[in-house]
Structure formats: structure tokens, C-alpha cells
Design a protein around this motif. Structure first.
Motif, PDB file in Angstrom:
ATOM      1  N   GLN A 162      -2.243   7.711   7.105  1.00  0.00           N
ATOM      2  CA  GLN A 162      -3.655   8.091   6.762  1.00  0.00           C
ATOM      3  C   GLN A 162      -4.099   8.554   5.402  1.00  0.00           C
ATOM      4  O   GLN A 162      -5.162   8.118   4.734  1.00  0.00           O
ATOM      5  CB  GLN A 162      -4.437   8.788   7.607  1.00  0.00           C
ATOM      6  N   LYS A 163      -3.121   8.868   4.546  1.00  0.00           N
ATOM      7  CA  LYS A 163      -3.295   9.278   3.131  1.00  0.00           C
ATOM      8  C   LYS A 163      -2.748   8.225   2.146  1.00  0.00           C
ATOM      9  O   LYS A 163      -1.669   8.418   1.698  1.00  0.00           O
ATOM     10  CB  LYS A 163      -2.428  10.545   3.098  1.00  0.00           C
ATOM     11  N   LEU A 164      -3.414   7.386   2.088  1.00  0.00           N
ATOM     12  CA  LEU A 164      -3.349   6.146   1.200  1.00  0.00           C
ATOM     13  C   LEU A 164      -3.442   6.580  -0.177  1.00  0.00           C
ATOM     14  O   LEU A 164      -4.314   7.232  -0.583  1.00  0.00           O
ATOM     15  CB  LEU A 164      -4.347   4.996   1.557  1.00  0.00           C
ATOM     16  N   ASP A 183       0.734  -1.333  -0.187  1.00  0.00           N
ATOM     17  CA  ASP A 183      -0.070  -0.083   0.030  1.00  0.00           C
ATOM     18  C   ASP A 183       0.784   1.273  -0.019  1.00  0.00           C
ATOM     19  O   ASP A 183       1.698   1.401   0.868  1.00  0.00           O
ATOM     20  CB  ASP A 183      -0.989  -0.069   1.265  1.00  0.00           C
ATOM     21  N   THR A 184       0.602   2.088  -0.787  1.00  0.00           N
ATOM     22  CA  THR A 184       1.384   3.210  -1.012  1.00  0.00           C
ATOM     23  C   THR A 184       0.842   4.571  -0.353  1.00  0.00           C
ATOM     24  O   THR A 184      -0.382   4.451  -0.036  1.00  0.00           O
ATOM     25  CB  THR A 184       1.582   3.613  -2.399  1.00  0.00           C
ATOM     26  N   LEU A 185       1.702   5.412   0.075  1.00  0.00           N
ATOM     27  CA  LEU A 185       1.142   6.647   0.749  1.00  0.00           C
ATOM     28  C   LEU A 185       1.371   7.955  -0.209  1.00  0.00           C
ATOM     29  O   LEU A 185       2.482   7.983  -0.813  1.00  0.00           O
ATOM     30  CB  LEU A 185       1.715   7.004   1.892  1.00  0.00           C
ATOM     31  N   ASP A 199       3.795   8.747 -11.043  1.00  0.00           N
ATOM     32  CA  ASP A 199       2.563   8.198 -11.593  1.00  0.00           C
ATOM     33  C   ASP A 199       2.420   8.824 -13.097  1.00  0.00           C
ATOM     34  O   ASP A 199       1.960   9.876 -12.962  1.00  0.00           O
ATOM     35  CB  ASP A 199       1.240   8.360 -10.700  1.00  0.00           C
ATOM     36  N   ASP A 200       2.626   8.101 -14.148  1.00  0.00           N
ATOM     37  CA  ASP A 200       2.576   8.580 -15.522  1.00  0.00           C
ATOM     38  C   ASP A 200       1.321   9.024 -16.025  1.00  0.00           C
ATOM     39  O   ASP A 200       1.113   9.695 -16.938  1.00  0.00           O
ATOM     40  CB  ASP A 200       3.282   7.889 -16.279  1.00  0.00           C
ATOM     41  N   LYS A 201       0.247   8.337 -15.345  1.00  0.00           N
ATOM     42  CA  LYS A 201      -1.084   8.669 -15.701  1.00  0.00           C
ATOM     43  C   LYS A 201      -1.530  10.007 -15.214  1.00  0.00           C
ATOM     44  O   LYS A 201      -2.119  10.783 -15.948  1.00  0.00           O
ATOM     45  CB  LYS A 201      -2.010   7.548 -15.331  1.00  0.00           C
ATOM     46  N   PHE A 202      -1.532  10.129 -13.987  1.00  0.00           N
ATOM     47  CA  PHE A 202      -2.310  11.450 -13.362  1.00  0.00           C
ATOM     48  C   PHE A 202      -1.040  12.602 -12.912  1.00  0.00           C
ATOM     49  O   PHE A 202      -1.501  13.155 -12.184  1.00  0.00           O
ATOM     50  CB  PHE A 202      -3.067  10.709 -12.165  1.00  0.00           C
ATOM     51  N   LYS A 203      -0.026  12.023 -13.094  1.00  0.00           N
ATOM     52  CA  LYS A 203       1.000  13.144 -13.211  1.00  0.00           C
ATOM     53  C   LYS A 203       1.383  13.542 -11.592  1.00  0.00           C
ATOM     54  O   LYS A 203       1.368  14.764 -11.206  1.00  0.00           O
ATOM     55  CB  LYS A 203       1.010  14.263 -13.848  1.00  0.00           C
ATOM     56  N   VAL A 204       1.215  12.630 -10.473  1.00  0.00           N
ATOM     57  CA  VAL A 204       1.374  12.778  -9.145  1.00  0.00           C
ATOM     58  C   VAL A 204       2.704  11.686  -8.794  1.00  0.00           C
ATOM     59  O   VAL A 204       2.814  10.669  -9.325  1.00  0.00           O
ATOM     60  CB  VAL A 204       0.238  12.386  -8.327  1.00  0.00           C
ATOM     61  N   HIS A 205       2.919  11.944  -7.500  1.00  0.00           N
ATOM     62  CA  HIS A 205       3.939  11.036  -6.673  1.00  0.00           C
ATOM     63  C   HIS A 205       2.988  10.317  -5.519  1.00  0.00           C
ATOM     64  O   HIS A 205       2.172  10.946  -5.087  1.00  0.00           O
ATOM     65  CB  HIS A 205       5.123  11.960  -6.214  1.00  0.00           C
ATOM     66  N   TYR A 206       3.608   9.331  -5.269  1.00  0.00           N
ATOM     67  CA  TYR A 206       3.238   8.575  -3.854  1.00  0.00           C
ATOM     68  C   TYR A 206       4.504   7.708  -3.502  1.00  0.00           C
ATOM     69  O   TYR A 206       5.345   7.608  -4.300  1.00  0.00           O
ATOM     70  CB  TYR A 206       1.824   7.743  -4.288  1.00  0.00           C
ATOM     71  N   TYR A 207       4.355   7.166  -2.235  1.00  0.00           N
ATOM     72  CA  TYR A 207       5.583   6.585  -1.498  1.00  0.00           C
ATOM     73  C   TYR A 207       5.159   5.141  -1.356  1.00  0.00           C
ATOM     74  O   TYR A 207       3.958   4.717  -1.091  1.00  0.00           O
ATOM     75  CB  TYR A 207       5.851   7.358  -0.505  1.00  0.00           C
ATOM     76  N   ALA A 208       6.297   4.230  -1.783  1.00  0.00           N
ATOM     77  CA  ALA A 208       6.254   2.739  -1.361  1.00  0.00           C
ATOM     78  C   ALA A 208       7.370   2.452  -0.356  1.00  0.00           C
ATOM     79  O   ALA A 208       8.356   3.179  -0.492  1.00  0.00           O
ATOM     80  CB  ALA A 208       6.033   1.915  -2.600  1.00  0.00           C
TER      81      ALA A 208
END
Length: 356
Positions: free
Chosen positions: A154-156, A145-147, A185-194
Motif C-alpha cells: 500500500q505504500k507506493l 511501480d515502486t514501494l 533517490d538522489d533528489k529527495f535522499k530517500v530509498h524505495y523498492y522495485a
């Protein structure tokens, strides 16, 4: 598991190949396909491949029976993303004909393989930095699960699944010393953390060209829609034969994979594939789809598939679904060969694909 790779095939003559298959080596793959080579006898021999160690349920509900048959006694109904130990792979009834493979869940019963993704649980050494252009990494646990913010659990964001591939753009640590990879994320142009230990950093050899001595004109691919198989040829000899799932017809339209002659001239090692309207029937939202080889300008491609394991029947929106292992092989074997540091590669040439 549903694939025959070149090292197994190359030493065999055509007669030996068919004889070998009848002895059970190709049991998980062969029936009821390949009748264009010869009408294969029905295989009832025991499966000889080593059993899968772990499996993840991929459907909202997965039924477990007391024997490998949908007409058997129902023992349990499980839900998506449960992970089980699997200690046996076997054949079931005549139906479903396209996939008679069942898994025995240790201590529980039998579940059809189409609803279970074979997975592993491998933790990896973490790295402390990545190049400016990023670095490819593969998920090696059943899921992680990434954040959106690693400082706030809490920000999944997305749940990423085994065998998906992602671009790591940065490495950081939290206050407890845990390493987190920042993914793009190449689709929505955002970052998240794993979590770093859940992903394996890929090396240049993971994308290096296979069979480098085979010339471009010696490589070609066929997709047989009726039989739902893909064959890659080296100088007219099969180098890879694998089951596939091509485009199907759904309540929102006909997505049958188009027939014709194409080339694999556009590639991406990772792609977030999502429908335009995520609330629509039959919509999809799939981050990290691995090893994408496009064959049309409209987005039809070969790619790895982690959301089902039911190859052998149409079930995509036009693409040619392969196991992640087969898609990785095809990505490396087909032309053009993609440099290690490139997230998108477009060329004027590629390997010929005939969809028939």
C-alpha cells in the motif's frame, strides 16, 4: 528510431548520404531538417525501419484515428500508461510538420508517435548482491511501480518508466521469495523498492568510451535550435545526427536553450529532475532521467527523455531532450569518460558544444 548512428553513416560519401536519405532510409528522421547541408526533397517513400513492437501512452489523453491524420475520424481516446502492440509505422499529413510519424495500434487505429513511447517488455535475471557503492540498472519494462516498504504494497512511491536508469544500493527478498532492489533517490535522499526482474543491471561496457581512437580535439557537438537537431562530429564528419527538443517558452517563463559555446564537463548517468515547486504550472517530477551531460553551471544538459516522443520542436525547460538511445550514445561518446562506479563526475575538460 529518429536517429542515424555512425555505422550507417560512416561508409557513405556526402552525395551517397543524401541519395540514401531520399530513398527512404532516413524517412523517420530527415524531414524537414538538414537544409543547411542541402535542401532535401520531401520524403513520401514507405518507412523501411522495422515496426515498433510495443508503445506506452505518455499523455493524459491519446487520440486514435481511422487513418494517420488529426483530421481523420476519431475512434478512441485513451489515457496515460496504457500499453499497446504496434504493427506499423507510417507517415501522416503535412501537419505537424516537425513530426509526421504515426503508429498503428494493432486492432485499434492510428495514434501520433509524439504521444507514445516505444517500449519493450524484458524480464531480467536478478542478482543477489551489489557493491557498497551500488550498481546502475535500467528499467526494461513499460513501467514498474515502486514501494516505500516492500513489505507493505500500500505504500507506493514512484512509477518508474522504460529506459530510466537508477542506482541499486541493496538487494532483498520478501516472504514469497520475490527479489526487490533498493533504489536511491538522489533528489529527495530517500530509498524505495522495485521488483528486481524489471531492471537490467548495467555492465562496464555499457558506459565505456565510444570511438576511443578519436582524440579530444576531433570531437565536437552542434545543436541547431532552428532545426531542432543535434550533430556529433568526429574529425568534422557526422558520427550521429538526431532530432532533439530544446528549451521553449511556457506560461511560467522563457526557457529557451542559451546560444553559445560550452563543454560537457559534468556528467551523471542518472538524475531525478524536479521543479522546486511541484504545484506550480508546468512543474515536473522525473525520477531516473538517464545519461545526463551538463553544459552549464545552471543545469542545462543533454539527457534521455521518456515523457514524450515528440522530438523536433522546443518543449523543455532549457535542456536538450534526446531519445534515451541517443542520450546514451552521447554520454559514452563525449568527454570526459565516466568510470563505471561513479554517480557524479566533474572534470576540467569536456567535448565542445556549440548551440547555434
Amino acid at each position: 528510431m529518429h536517429t542515424l548512428y555512425a555505422p550507417d553513416l560512416a561508409p557513405l560519401s556526402r552525395r551517397e548520404f543524401l541519395k540514401f536519405s531520399a530513398q527512404g532510409f532516413l524517412g523517420l528522421f530527415a524531414l524537414p531538417f538538414l537544409d543547411r547541408y542541402e535542401r532535401w526533397q520531401r520524403l513520401n517513400t514507405p518507412v523501411v525501419e522495422p515496426p515498433v513492437k510495443l508503445g506506452r501512452t505518455v499523455d493524459d489523453t491519446v487520440e486514435v484515428f481511422d487513418r494517420p491524420s488529426f483530421s481523420a475520424t476519431l475512434l478512441h481516446v485513451y489515457w496515460k500508461d496504457l500499453v499497446f502492440e504496434i504493427d506499423e509505422v507510417t507517415y501522416g499529413d503535412e501537419k505537424p510538420r516537425h513530426n509526421r510519424v504515426w503508429y498503428h495500434i494493432k486492432g485499434e487505429g492510428y495514434a501520433h508517435s509524439g504521444k507514445i513511447q516505444p517500449v519493450e517488455l524484458r524480464l531480467n535475471p536478478v542478482v543477489r548482491s551489489v557493491p557498497e557503492y551500488g550498481r546502475l540498472a535500467e528499467v526494461t519494462v513499460p513501467y514498474t511501480d515502486t514501494l516505500r516498504d516492500f513489505r507493505n504494497p500500500q505504500k507506493l512511491a514512484y512509477r518508474l518508466y522504460y529506459s530510466t536508469v537508477h542506482w541499486v544500493m541493496d538487494v532483498t527478498q520478501d516472504g514469497d521469495g520475490n527479489t526487490w532492489y533498493r533504489l536511491w533517490d538522489d533528489k529527495f535522499k530517500v530509498h524505495y523498492y522495485a521488483r528486481g526482474e524489471h531492471l537490467r543491471m548495467l555492465e562496464p561496457e555499457d558506459v565505456a568510451l565510444l570511438s576511443p581512437t578519436v582524440p579530444p580535439e576531433g570531437r565536437r557537438i552542434e545543436v541547431w535550435l532552428r532545426d531542432q537537431i543535434m550533430i556529433a562530429y568526429e574529425n568534422d564528419e557526422p558520427a550521429l545526427i538526431t532530432r532533439a527538443s530544446t528549451g521553449g517558452r511556457f506560461i511560467d517563463g522563457d526557457y529557451t536553450t542559451p546560444r553559445g559555446v560550452f563543454i560537457t564537463n559534468r556528467k551523471r548517468p542518472s538524475r531525478h529532475m524536479a521543479s522546486e515547486d511541484l504545484a506550480a504550472p508546468n512543474s515536473y517530477d522525473l525520477p531516473g532521467v538517464p545519461w545526463v551531460c551538463y553544459i552549464t553551471g545552471g543545469g542545462i544538459s543533454f539527457h534521455g527523455t521518456y515523457w514524450h516522443n515528440d522530438f523536433g520542436k522546443p518543449r523543455s525547460h532549457g535542456c536538450i531532450n534526446l531519445t534515451p538511445q541517443a542520450a546514451h550514445w552521447l554520454y559514452r561518446w563525449s568527454l570526459p569518460s565516466v568510470p563505471f562506479d561513479q554517480n557524479t563526475w566533474i572534470d576540467e575538460y569536456g567535448t565542445q558544444v556549440r548551440v547555434i
